[in-house]
Scaffold this motif. Structure first.
Motif, PDB file in Angstrom:
ATOM      1  N   GLU A 283     -13.233 -20.101 -42.837  1.00  0.00           N
ATOM      2  CA  GLU A 283     -12.436 -20.283 -44.050  1.00  0.00           C
ATOM      3  C   GLU A 283     -12.798 -19.301 -45.160  1.00  0.00           C
ATOM      4  OE1 GLU A 283      -9.939 -22.171 -44.087  1.00  0.00           O
ATOM      5  OE2 GLU A 283     -10.286 -23.405 -42.299  1.00  0.00           O
ATOM      6  N   ASN A 290      -7.511 -18.960 -48.769  1.00  0.00           N
ATOM      7  CA  ASN A 290      -7.335 -20.301 -49.332  1.00  0.00           C
ATOM      8  C   ASN A 290      -8.662 -20.751 -49.930  1.00  0.00           C
ATOM      9  OD1 ASN A 290      -7.041 -23.086 -49.802  1.00  0.00           O
ATOM     10  ND2 ASN A 290      -5.523 -23.285 -48.153  1.00  0.00           N
ATOM     11  N   GLN A 291      -8.799 -20.654 -51.239  1.00  0.00           N
ATOM     12  CA  GLN A 291     -10.064 -20.995 -51.900  1.00  0.00           C
ATOM     13  C   GLN A 291     -10.415 -22.462 -51.722  1.00  0.00           C
ATOM     14  OE1 GLN A 291     -10.430 -19.689 -55.991  1.00  0.00           O
ATOM     15  NE2 GLN A 291     -11.864 -21.343 -56.476  1.00  0.00           N
ATOM     16  N   THR A 292      -9.422 -23.333 -51.765  1.00  0.00           N
ATOM     17  CA  THR A 292      -9.676 -24.771 -51.612  1.00  0.00           C
ATOM     18  C   THR A 292     -10.272 -25.084 -50.248  1.00  0.00           C
ATOM     19  OG1 THR A 292      -7.845 -25.296 -53.106  1.00  0.00           O
ATOM     20  CG2 THR A 292      -8.630 -27.059 -51.665  1.00  0.00           C
ATOM     21  N   CYS A 295     -13.916 -23.736 -50.072  1.00  0.00           N
ATOM     22  CA  CYS A 295     -14.898 -24.555 -50.785  1.00  0.00           C
ATOM     23  C   CYS A 295     -15.108 -25.903 -50.107  1.00  0.00           C
ATOM     24  CB  CYS A 295     -14.458 -24.740 -52.236  1.00  0.00           C
ATOM     25  SG  CYS A 295     -14.615 -23.226 -53.223  1.00  0.00           S
ATOM     26  N   LYS A 296     -14.066 -26.438 -49.512  1.00  0.00           N
ATOM     27  CA  LYS A 296     -14.231 -27.697 -48.778  1.00  0.00           C
ATOM     28  C   LYS A 296     -15.156 -27.497 -47.588  1.00  0.00           C
ATOM     29  CE  LYS A 296     -11.706 -31.475 -46.575  1.00  0.00           C
ATOM     30  NZ  LYS A 296     -10.370 -32.012 -46.193  1.00  0.00           N
ATOM     31  N   CYS A 340     -17.562 -21.742 -55.398  1.00  0.00           N
ATOM     32  CA  CYS A 340     -17.510 -23.176 -55.087  1.00  0.00           C
ATOM     33  C   CYS A 340     -18.496 -23.995 -55.911  1.00  0.00           C
ATOM     34  CB  CYS A 340     -17.761 -23.390 -53.592  1.00  0.00           C
ATOM     35  SG  CYS A 340     -16.609 -22.489 -52.525  1.00  0.00           S
TER      36      CYS A 340
END
Length: 463
Positions: A283, A290-292, A295-296, A340
């Motif tokens: 990721e 996709n930063q989200t 960070c997830k 993040c």
């Protein structure tokens, strides 16, 4: 989640049924009777060998909490446990049952090792030897662990700290006789270098460490040709040097020196085990689309690190640098720590994520004992670079000191960063100054904890 709720409900039921909402005074009276009934010397097996020195150790305040009996020793160990009675009490508290697995690397095992070295040093004063034979070592290590366990320590310390009876023998070191040791080693130089150390300066300048290494090399060679630098014999001979040093210092001073040296060693690396980073690299690798999602993945990864152990702030720096370099090798070029909001305390054990269970526990004890109390918790507890012992007193309960409980961002490594703990000899960034230093996990005595603590549910529930 369901299993934890069942355990909590069982605890509540047991509490209500066993104590019938007993008051604290009633419980303390019950404890007092238990202590008096158990205040008998242990039965010792008859032995043709010299009788051991029995530990004249005052009952630990942890005994009423853990509700354990006095130890029944083997009767075959010749170590003088009384010579290090106060240190053994400290060790029992540092290795307290439920905390030991999480404090092993930083507090428990260094103190466990230091106490053994000091006991061996005291033994050499009347035996002239800096080692035990294998049979005696087996009995002594077992007795030592039983004494600690009777004072509230974890009952798996040998396994937890990777200590075996062979660690009390001479192992592969060819010199373990005090007179021979002192005929080979410049003992006055060694004592001058290590008789008293400043823990911070020692980690940077290594005056005592170099003197110990030099002495270990000399007795390892014992008149023979040079040994390889990474020889196991040198490590075994270092243990002999530690014991000799402990014999020349009073137990408290010896403990200060040995713990200081162990702090230098533990702060040089990262004790955490890093899982595979495949999900993070998937990721977050190359150009992050996709930063989200990145960070997830990063948060999920860090959550595995947060279940392992408490670490020092310097270890936190090392762990952040180690993980960052591993991610960089896997083509994660962006600073995901900054992206993040990954902080240093995110690498240490977490104790606030399941606050619901904490509140539930408090309600249980409020119902049972009709008292008010406070449990002070931190979301992520980093210990100081020179970690202090776990403490116990009647007013505060059991606790240890946290440092850097603020949101200090983890440092994303550059190509010039070298791991280490001394800013004078490495390019590691200076440790940020925290604005708080708090208790790690304090449990008030007024709550009365035998039911909670002896079940080992405190950390397994909170963590």
């Amino acid at each position: 989640m369901r299993a934890q709720l069942i355990l909590l409900l069982c605890l509540l039921f047991n509490c209500l049924c066993r104590f019938h909402c007993t008051t604290v005074d009633d419980v303390e009276g019950y404890i007092s009777k238990k202590i008096q009934s158990k205040a008998k010397p242990p039965d010792l097996a008859p032995s043709p060998d010299p009788q051991p020195f029995l530990p004249l150790i005052a009952p630990s305040p942890l005994i009423p909490i853990t509700n354990r009996s006095l130890p029944s020793l083997s009767g075959f160990c010749t170590l003088n446990f009384s010579a290090a009675a106060s240190l053994m009490s400290t060790t029992a508290t540092d290795c307290w049952d439920s905390f030991a697995p999480y404090l092993a690397n930083v507090i428990c095992c260094p103190q466990f090792d230091a106490s053994l070295a000091i006991l061996m040093g005291q033994y050499s004063k009347y035996s002239g030897m800096l080692h035990l034979d294998k049979t005696n070592a087996r009995h002594c290590l077992s007795d030592f662990e039983m004494i600690l366990e009777s004072q509230g320590a974890n009952n798996q310390l040998q396994k937890l700290c990777s200590i075996r009876p062979e660690n009390l023998t001479e192992a592969s070191c060819p010199v373990s006789d005090v007179k021979k040791f002192e005929s080979i080693v410049d003992s006055s130089r060694l004592l001058a270098a290590c008789g008293k150390i400043d823990p911070v300066n020692e980690c940077c300048h290594q005056v005592c460490q170099n003197a110990i290494l030099d002495a270990a090399r000399k007795i390892a060679r014992n008149g023979t040709s040079n040994l390889p630098e990474n020889s196991t014999r040198i490590d075994d001979c270092k243990n002999i040097v530690f014991r000799w040093l402990a014999s020349k210092l009073d137990p408290s001073s010896a403990n200060h020196v040995l713990r200081g040296l162990s702090n230098c060693k533990l702060n040089k690396g990262c004790p955490l085990v890093f899982p595979k980073t495949i999900n993070v690299t998937k990721e977050c690798g190359y150009m992050i689309s996709n930063q989200t999602a990145c960070c997830k993945a990063m948060e999920n990864y860090v959550s595995h690190l947060q279940k392992q152990s408490f670490i020092t702030n310097l270890q936190g720096l090392n762990c952040a640098a180690s993980l960052g370099m591993e991610l960089q090798k896997a083509n994660v070029s962006s600073n995901v720590y900054d992206l993040c909001h990954i902080n240093l305390k995110d690498f240490s054990l977490q104790v606030q994520k399941q606050l619901f269970f904490l509140i539930f526990f408090l309600l249980v004890f409020l119902i049972c004992f009709n008292v008010l109390t406070v449990l002070s918790l931190d979301s992520g507890c980093l210990l100081p670079s020179l970690p202090s012992d776990v403490t116990y007193d009647a007013a505060s309960g059991i606790g240890f000191i946290c440092d850097l409980n603020d949101n200090i961002e983890a440092t994303w490594p550059s190509t010039s960063i070298l791991l280490g703990s001394c800013n004078e000899t490495t390019k590691l960034p200076a440790l940020p100054t925290a604005t708080s230093a708090q208790s790690g996990l304090y449990m008030k005595k007024s709550v009365f904890l035998p039911l909670l603590l002896s079940s080992s549910l405190v950390l397994t529930t909170l963590i």
